[in-house]
Motif scaffolding. Structure first.
Motif, PDB file in Angstrom:
ATOM      1  N   UNK A  48       0.813  -1.229   0.000  1.00  0.00           N
ATOM      2  CA  UNK A  48       0.000   0.000   0.000  1.00  0.00           C
ATOM      3  C   UNK A  48       0.843   1.275   0.000  1.00  0.00           C
ATOM      4  N   UNK A  49       2.134   1.168  -0.162  1.00  0.00           N
ATOM      5  CA  UNK A  49       3.033   2.333  -0.180  1.00  0.00           C
ATOM      6  C   UNK A  49       2.952   3.138   1.118  1.00  0.00           C
ATOM      7  N   UNK A  50       2.619   2.502   2.206  1.00  0.00           N
ATOM      8  CA  UNK A  50       2.498   3.202   3.482  1.00  0.00           C
ATOM      9  C   UNK A  50       3.861   3.687   3.963  1.00  0.00           C
ATOM     10  N   UNK A  51       3.908   4.925   4.430  1.00  0.00           N
ATOM     11  CA  UNK A  51       5.120   5.472   5.042  1.00  0.00           C
ATOM     12  C   UNK A  51       4.997   5.531   6.561  1.00  0.00           C
ATOM     13  N   UNK A  52       3.827   5.188   7.083  1.00  0.00           N
ATOM     14  CA  UNK A  52       3.600   5.149   8.529  1.00  0.00           C
ATOM     15  C   UNK A  52       2.556   4.085   8.821  1.00  0.00           C
ATOM     16  N   UNK A  53       2.593   3.540  10.017  1.00  0.00           N
ATOM     17  CA  UNK A  53       1.629   2.521  10.425  1.00  0.00           C
ATOM     18  C   UNK A  53       0.337   3.193  10.873  1.00  0.00           C
ATOM     19  N   UNK A  54      -0.825   2.813  10.344  1.00  0.00           N
ATOM     20  CA  UNK A  54      -2.084   3.406  10.806  1.00  0.00           C
ATOM     21  C   UNK A  54      -2.257   3.239  12.308  1.00  0.00           C
ATOM     22  N   UNK A  55      -2.793   4.273  12.940  1.00  0.00           N
ATOM     23  CA  UNK A  55      -2.912   4.248  14.407  1.00  0.00           C
ATOM     24  C   UNK A  55      -4.168   3.544  14.889  1.00  0.00           C
ATOM     25  N   UNK A  56      -5.099   3.232  13.975  1.00  0.00           N
ATOM     26  CA  UNK A  56      -6.387   2.681  14.395  1.00  0.00           C
ATOM     27  C   UNK A  56      -6.488   1.177  14.159  1.00  0.00           C
ATOM     28  N   UNK A  57      -5.374   0.462  14.232  1.00  0.00           N
ATOM     29  CA  UNK A  57      -5.418  -0.996  14.140  1.00  0.00           C
ATOM     30  C   UNK A  57      -6.026  -1.550  15.425  1.00  0.00           C
ATOM     31  N   UNK A  58      -7.059  -2.377  15.345  1.00  0.00           N
ATOM     32  CA  UNK A  58      -7.722  -2.886  16.563  1.00  0.00           C
ATOM     33  C   UNK A  58      -6.754  -3.626  17.482  1.00  0.00           C
ATOM     34  N   UNK A  59      -6.906  -3.407  18.768  1.00  0.00           N
ATOM     35  CA  UNK A  59      -5.981  -4.020  19.737  1.00  0.00           C
ATOM     36  C   UNK A  59      -6.148  -5.533  19.794  1.00  0.00           C
ATOM     37  N   UNK A  60      -7.282  -6.050  19.327  1.00  0.00           N
ATOM     38  CA  UNK A  60      -7.496  -7.494  19.366  1.00  0.00           C
ATOM     39  C   UNK A  60      -6.928  -8.208  18.132  1.00  0.00           C
ATOM     40  N   UNK A  61      -6.262  -7.486  17.250  1.00  0.00           N
ATOM     41  CA  UNK A  61      -5.676  -8.072  16.052  1.00  0.00           C
ATOM     42  C   UNK A  61      -4.639  -9.134  16.425  1.00  0.00           C
ATOM     43  N   UNK A  62      -4.717 -10.280  15.750  1.00  0.00           N
ATOM     44  CA  UNK A  62      -3.752 -11.350  15.995  1.00  0.00           C
ATOM     45  C   UNK A  62      -2.755 -11.507  14.856  1.00  0.00           C
ATOM     46  N   UNK A  63      -3.129 -11.093  13.640  1.00  0.00           N
ATOM     47  CA  UNK A  63      -2.226 -11.170  12.495  1.00  0.00           C
ATOM     48  C   UNK A  63      -2.178  -9.816  11.804  1.00  0.00           C
ATOM     49  N   UNK A  64      -0.982  -9.250  11.665  1.00  0.00           N
ATOM     50  CA  UNK A  64      -0.816  -7.928  11.048  1.00  0.00           C
ATOM     51  C   UNK A  64       0.246  -8.021   9.964  1.00  0.00           C
TER      52      UNK A  64
END
Length: 323
Positions: A48-64
């Protein structure tokens, strides 16, 4: 009396929708750039050409998955709160260094992929809290050295990839704590076989041939291309103090055209403070156009939800007052 009841129900529904939107605004279905699988708590933000990690990733995420983006650094708090993560994929970015403590809260992490970056060194203790880690990928970087004891806490580690780096030696005893290790990749490093320091690696490979992938491919960096496994005490007669790190080797293999972004123009947002306004964690990197569209969409949706919620509250107060 049905008016206030209906209004209260409306308020609950709107609040639930607002919370859901706040948690999932990064997903494609909500206008974001990432793909989310809520049943498996999986978030995929790759390519996705991201230069920063999105801040709104759910805290319950198990795979990123954040592979093949344009991340050049990670904030020390980039993954704070993500204590449920078991898989983190960061391969194929532009990471040059890791902050101390960046992985400390990922106590459930099972797999960490850091290959195909530009790492030249690792901070001491960077993996100390990852005691459940079974797979660690550090291949295809520019690592010139490893800190003493960097793998000492990884007693569950099964696979370690150090191939295609610029390692000339390893600290004595660095693999001794890896009691569960079954696969170690060491090939395509310019090992310095003229120094006594290489004898630890030689002996470890000799004792663990079944664990080292292509044991004979772990070759010396000189023109003789002799395998580390075949080095004698006479060959390694020098008492070297500092390794010579001038020898360079290729640090990457052919990359598919789909993941090459250098020739693709990224539209930057000119306002310096706009990234903080949108909620990104690393203010040094401005978001690209898809990120801005994602965040603006989420912001407008949030404002609409707040307006509707306020209207519902006023509606409830109106009927209660009449009652």
């Amino acid at each position: 009396m049905m008016g206030p009841v209906l209004a209260a129900c409306l308020l609950i529904i709107l609040s639930t929708a607002w919370i859901s939107q706040a948690n999932e605004a990064l997903c494609k279905k909500d206008g974001g750039v990432c793909s989310c699988n809520n049943n498996k708590n999986s978030v995929d933000c790759s390519y996705k050409k991201l230069t920063a990690i999105p801040s709104n990733i759910p805290v319950e995420t198990t795979e990123l998955r954040l592979k093949y983006n344009s991340l050049s650094k990670l904030s020390p708090t980039a993954f704070h709160g993500m204590k449920e993560l078991t898989y983190l994929g960061l391969e194929g970015n532009r990471l040059q260094a890791l902050s101390a403590g960046v992985f400390d809260q990922l106590v459930e992490l099972d797999r960490l992929e850091l290959g195909r970056n530009q790492l030249e060194s690792l901070p001491p203790g960077v993996f100390d809290h990852l005691t459940k880690l079974t797979i660690l990928g550090l291949d295809q970087n520019k690592l010139q050295s490893l800190p003493h004891g960097v793998f000492d806490k990884l007693t569950e580690l099964k696979t370690l990839s150090l191939n295609v780096n610029q390692l000339r030696k390893v600290p004595e005893g660095i693999f001794d704590s890896l009691s569960s290790l079954s696969t170690l990749r060491l090939q395509s490093n310019p090992w310095d076989c003229s120094c006594r320091d290489i004898l630890y690696l030689r002996d470890w490979i000799d004792d663990n041939k079944d664990k080292v992938t292509g044991a004979q491919d772990a070759a010396c960096g000189d023109q003789q291309s002799k395998a580390v496994l075949d080095i004698t005490e006479k060959d390694a007669a020098s008492d070297c103090v500092s390794p010579n790190t001038t020898t360079a080797i290729p640090t990457s293999t052919t990359t598919p055209a789909s993941v090459i972004y250098d020739d693709i123009h990224e539209i930057k947002v000119p306002q310096e403070n706009f990234q903080k306004f949108l909620g990104y964690q690393e203010p040094d990197h401005l978001p690209t156009q898809p990120q801005c569209l994602m965040s603006i969409s989420g912001y407008l949706g949030l404002m609409m939800s707040l307006m509707l919620t306020s209207a519902a509250i006023l509606y409830v107060f109106h009927f209660l007052k009449k009652a």
